[in-house]
Design a protein around this motif. Sequence first.
Motif: not given
Length: 620
Positions: A426-429, A596-601, A603-605, A611-613
Amino acid sequence: MRRYILIGLIAGLVIVAGAWFLVQKGKLEYAFVPSNKQTVNHEQNSSQIKIMSSKEETGSDQQIELGKKLFFQETFGNEVFFTDVLGMFDGPFTLGNVAKAIIKLRGEGTNNLQVEAAKEFHLGDIQIKKGELIDTGLDVAKGSVTPLGVKVVFDEGRLKAGISCAVCHATVDNKGRVIEGVPNNDLNIGLSLAMGTNTAAYFSHTEMKNIKDYVKVVNRTVETSDGKKEALPDPDTFEQFVDSEVLKWPLGSNDTTIDFKNNPVQIPDSMTLGDQPYGWSGQGQVGPFKGLSAAINNAHAQNMDALSATEISGPVLKIDKEVYLGTALQNAANPKYRYDYRSKEKPTEFFAKVDPTPGVAGVNQLIPASTFPRASFTTTVGLFSSSPGYDTWEQLNAMSAYMNSLQPIHTGLDNNKDKYEEGRKTFINAGCISCHGGTYLSSNKVIKSEELGTEPFRGKALKGHTKFFAEPSKYADHTPVPLPENPKIEQIKLTDKEREQLNIAWAMGESNGGYKTISLFNLYWSAPYLHDGGVAVGPNMELGLTNTLMKGKKADPYNSLKAMLDSKLRRKVIDSNSKSSKLRTAHITGEGHTFWVDESTGFTKEQQDALIHYLLTVTD
């Protein structure tokens, strides 16, 4: 001669029993330096991180050992400024009561030393009664008799205390062991300063429009550099103003620039290898250790001794140096350093007679830089912190070598390999890697404020210095202190690319400044986030600084990182911060870095969680 002696009777009171002072050069002084066995870092040095360092970033074992000692105990003499000038320990917060609080620990450690108020303190919404416990945020290691980073000195017949790097850049765990290089993110710097009797000496770190606004009696004048008369501000009115300004700083934050904008920034970690350029705006780029030594110097030469700015106060602050120095000293805690306008002496003439370090501005152990009195990319005040008996840069370089030797600490979080790998993808994508790639997850660049969208004032805080600038240079290696006559000076050559980055970092010309791309190491230890520390969410989803640090609650790294990535949650944090007049006028918002890395871009929860982990455990 070196030996240990018990602290005896000070000012008629036994303030500490069992504390020892090092006898050195006729002064009694002590600061705690942890052994390897007393540190978490020694046990948890990560073997999983491949260090890609150059000779420019590493030092010898001997240099690193010296750097550690200096990191914990070197004050460059700032106990004179904090004790004798600013009067930090003459108000409700006294050294005697600090000692009593440590005695009550019975040898155990704490990450928040609670000190009994010696007298009342009332200002705005801060109401402290005599005898009430003050949350200082000072850390005490198990078995220590002083807080981390506090050096106690008995000199000139009185007890004084100064501050080393460790007061801000080290902490203790729940077993009382020292964690080197981790920010002390609940340190109550603003309150500690405000309780001093002459906090006005720190007035260049405030949102002051015009010093003349605080003049009440026009005959309290000094003779300026050009022979004119100018009035000093009213001591009481001005003291209340400065107190109210520093009280705006959240826990773990302080203002580190002298631009008459209240711009507190959160304390960064000091695990510095690969995290260049240094300083939140990236101004530390020139000189040894890729600019790290210059950044350390800025902390000591400027921020630990406000009197060091005397010679630049005219061109940089637009205040004549006689007015600047007279204002700082007119209510000094120690009568020896207290300036009386009725003496008809110029403040500089008075100070020359009592200056513990004659021949250079300020009370700290400083030497004129090769560009003095002008500032440069290596020094904001045209001075360098350096003690007699060392070479120029030697102490600063040793601390740089030590800080670059510190490795990230294990977080203790679950080692979920599948979630880690999903987070890395996710960090890369999500494109995070475009700025936070490489070994240390940083592009090592300064980004313009306009591009980041963060609160802009801090980014352009150094613009005033550039109007009194010289091309960078340095004394030749192994130049001793005190300086010899006509020391050899070497010019520092810069490439066009380096100048382009420096122009942004120092807000030169038309630039509005910028902020460095930080390494994403140590995120577990450095919440809240952004330079202003405005992205804060508590363990129970308390939103913003108003509901976390301002209420004595720590920011949770997972939830705060989520607010960095989730647009809806960030909006709530910003809205919460905006409700505080203190935060608004201290330019703390939590805005910007809208990647942002969320539903607006799309990405799923689950991807956001992974990603946070990944970000929290990347160095485990």
